[in-house]
Design an enzyme around this catalytic site. Structure first.
Site, mmCIF file in Angstrom:
data_model
loop_
_atom_site.group_PDB
_atom_site.id
_atom_site.type_symbol
_atom_site.label_atom_id
_atom_site.label_comp_id
_atom_site.label_asym_id
_atom_site.label_seq_id
_atom_site.Cartn_x
_atom_site.Cartn_y
_atom_site.Cartn_z
ATOM 1 N N HIS A 105 -2.424 30.329 32.110
ATOM 2 C CA HIS A 105 -1.097 30.758 31.669
ATOM 3 C C HIS A 105 -0.017 29.745 32.020
ATOM 4 C CE1 HIS A 105 -3.474 34.324 31.250
ATOM 5 N NE2 HIS A 105 -2.477 35.076 30.842
ATOM 6 N N GLU B 255 -1.684 34.975 47.220
ATOM 7 C CA GLU B 255 -2.129 33.641 46.813
ATOM 8 C C GLU B 255 -2.173 32.653 47.971
ATOM 9 O OE1 GLU B 255 0.357 35.360 45.371
ATOM 10 O OE2 GLU B 255 -0.463 35.907 43.407
ATOM 11 N N ASP C 99 6.040 37.130 28.710
ATOM 12 C CA ASP C 99 6.391 37.427 30.109
ATOM 13 C C ASP C 99 7.653 36.685 30.556
ATOM 14 O OD1 ASP C 99 4.461 39.284 30.617
ATOM 15 O OD2 ASP C 99 3.087 37.915 31.632
#
Lengths: 318, 285
Positions: free
Chosen positions: A112, A61, A120
């Protein structure tokens, strides 16, 4: 109270995907980047239509944010996308130096977000992202409420020059705003007018605020519900106008109580208009595994919590 | 430009560097002096720049021109001096380095609108990613010009560098020429002692880069030859990495062979001793 109904539920991340599909056709400078989460981010249509304008970075990322910053040099409009946790906390310094301080036209698109990521658990449920992003000078921060609004916001930010953080989520939620609406950055949307209490909600909490408004109405309380889809720049005028009318405020967000929408609204109020404010937000904790619905109840983010907060705020009116 | 002219520019740039850090009693002369020959060779000889009436014209998008990124932003003095001497802004502005209200911030930034700067740098490890993005932008725009980026060798300890190192060969970013300023020094001591990078060339080769080892990073003739090799190696489906052997502090005897001048400014006497070794060629600012 204005009546809202819905015929289907959809995830806001699909609104992002739909917006990207439109941008793929309408704006040749738009480039999509993703860090190994293409299906989760609903980028399939964009990639199918524009394979040359999609950049797969792999699970990297920091590199994705840097590449996005570099792409702007030459006029590209990069949409860098991944889960909200990895799009913000993990790469904060990259965003700070290469995007925000450098004034780059990068769109950070975060799915998310919040508790509603669900099973999760806390490692992926970032509840600090709005705070992190709004503290960066020059950063625009947007948290739309449903599929249609997320699609419209995605399309709108391509025409906004400057860095943007666009936050959306995983679960399906009611689609209750107009299709093909025009999204105005920084302009709050009055969902329903009322006289007794102002509920300023963002993201998934806007629908909960509508449900709360219906409950309050049945109990004889007239709530004004305002969708603050843009956390920064904040529509201070709309907030003050509503708060001056109702003299009682509730803020509702899927975020830590510290540093989110509530604190932004509180700053406006404390400087301009002293009225009581109650927070509906996560009380400075991490999340945990569970279904989105269970988590929203356990962490105090349901319509019922908004109702209670509204009554408290009204009771505190001077 | 003739070699002697380039050497004259380099001497003036080195004077500027020590005068700048002396002027604000802070800054990073060591790495700046070591990278002087590379930046002079790039900006005065090898880079294709947008120029009007002999002076460079700065445009953020840099369409049709080669672009340079400085990832190890702390060596801003050398970059500022080279940009000024090349004509991006007046050399007199170098006197404002690191002072209040200056466009010449301690680390480079776009924030103050200084011509020649396209990204902020200073927090290490980010420049290679940015350069890759700019290189991809060139490719999307069918612009055949090249992207140059300089990193430090200590900077190779940052994890993001290796994310970028993996990306560029996989995506065949072959319009990118990167440099590592291989001077073997970092703030806390010799790089080998602080955290050994081991064989950087082998690492980049294993990642799929075309690696060029360039000894003589402070010999402008050698640097020019190395740049020719790097340019010839570009455009062949691989990014190019030049490992540039330099000496930190090159040109000022007491600053060489030590990490002590990484981030320290000379006092008045030390300044005089440094300037005595560096002929004034283009006129001090």
């Amino acid at each position: 109270m204005k009546k809202y109904t819905y015929t289907e539920k959809k995830d806001t991340r699909s609104g992002f995907g739909a917006g990207m599909e439109v941008l793929g056709k309408s704006n040749p400078n738009v480039v999509a980047l993703c860090a190994d989460l293409v299906a989760s981010l609903k980028l399939d249509a964009f990639i199918k239509d524009n394979p040359e304008r999609f950049i797969q970075t792999g699970i990297a990322e920091a590199n994705m944010i840097g590449i996005a910053a570099g792409l702007t040099i030459g006029g590209k409009i990069p949409f860098a996308s991944t889960f909200a946790n990895f799009a913000t906390g993990r790469v904060y310094d990259q965003i700070r130096q290469s995007v925000a301080y450098s004034g780059k036209n990068v769109k950070i698109c975060a799915s998310h977000a919040g508790l509603t990521l669900g099973e999760d658990g806390a490692t992926h449920q970032i509840l600090e992202d709005l705070g992190l992003m709004k503290m960066l000078p020059g950063m625009t921060v947007i948290n739309p409420c449903d599929f249609n609004q997320t699609k419209a916001a995605t399309i709108a930010i391509a025409d906004h020059e400057g860095p943007v953080y666009l936050r959306f989520g995983r679960p399906v939620v009611p689609v209750f705003t107009a299709p093909d609406q025009k999204f105005e950055i920084g302009k709050a949307w009055t969902v329903s007018e009322g006289a007794d209490v102002s509920i300023f909600a963002t993201g998934h909490l806007v629908w909960e605020a509508i449900l709360a408004g219906e409950i309050l109405e049945a109990e004889g309380i007239d709530a004004e519900i305002i969708n603050i889809h843009t956390i920064k720049p904040l529509d201070e005028e709309a907030i003050l106008k509503s708060a001056a009318k109702t003299r009682a405020v509730v803020t509702a967000e899927e975020h830590n109580r510290l540093g989110g929408l509530g604190d932004s609204v509180a700053q406006v109020l404390v400087r301009n208009l002293l009225v009581p404010q109650e927070y509906v937000a996560v009380n400075d904790s991490f999340g945990e595994s569970g279904t989105p619905e269970q988590l929203m109840v356990k962490y105090g983010l349901s319509a019922r919590n908004i109702v209670e907060a509204a009554k408290k705020a009204i009771a505190r009116k001077g | 430009m003739e070699i002697n002219q380039l050497k004259d520019v380099a001497s003036q740039v080195r004077r500027d560097i020590v005068r700048m850090v002396h002027g604000c009693k802070s800054g990073h002369p060591g790495g700046s002096l070591g990278c002087t020959d590379l930046l002079v060779a790039l900006y005065f000889e090898k880079m294709k720049l947008a120029v009007k009436d002999g002076k460079p014209v700065f445009n953020m998008d840099g369409a049709g021109e080669d672009l340079f990124f400085l990832s190890n932003g702390h060596i801003s003095p050398v970059w500022y001096s080279v940009l000024a001497r090349r004509g991006y802004f007046e050399a007199s502005e170098l006197a404002t380095f690191r002072k209040l209200d200056s466009r010449l911030q301690g680390h480079p930034t776009t924030h103050e609108g200084l011509p020649g700067i396209r990204i902020a740098s200073g927090s290490l490890g980010q420049g290679l990613s940015v350069a890759i993005g700019a290189a991809l932008s060139k490719k999307l725009n069918s612009d055949p010009s090249k992207i140059y980026v300089l990193m430090g060798d200590g900077e190779q300890q940052e994890g993001q560098v290796w994310e970028a190192a993996a990306f560029a060969p996989h995506h065949q970013v072959d319009n990118l020429i990167a440099f590592i300023d291989f001077n073997g020094q970092q703030i806390d001591g010799p790089t080998r002692k602080v955290l050994d990078n081991r064989d950087l060339g082998a690492k980049y080769r294993a990642f799929g880069w075309e690696v060029i080892d360039l000894p003589g990073g402070n010999d402008i003739q050698a640097v020019l030859g190395g740049l020719d090799k790097a340019i010839a190696a570009s455009g062949q489906e691989k990014p190019v990495m030049v490992i540039l052997h330099t000496e930190m502090g090159y040109g000022v005897d007491y600053m060489m062979g030590t990490h002590k001048w990484h981030g320290a400014a000379p006092n008045d006497e030390q300044l005089a001793a440094a300037l005595a070794q560096l002929p004034e060629t283009l006129g001090d600012y």
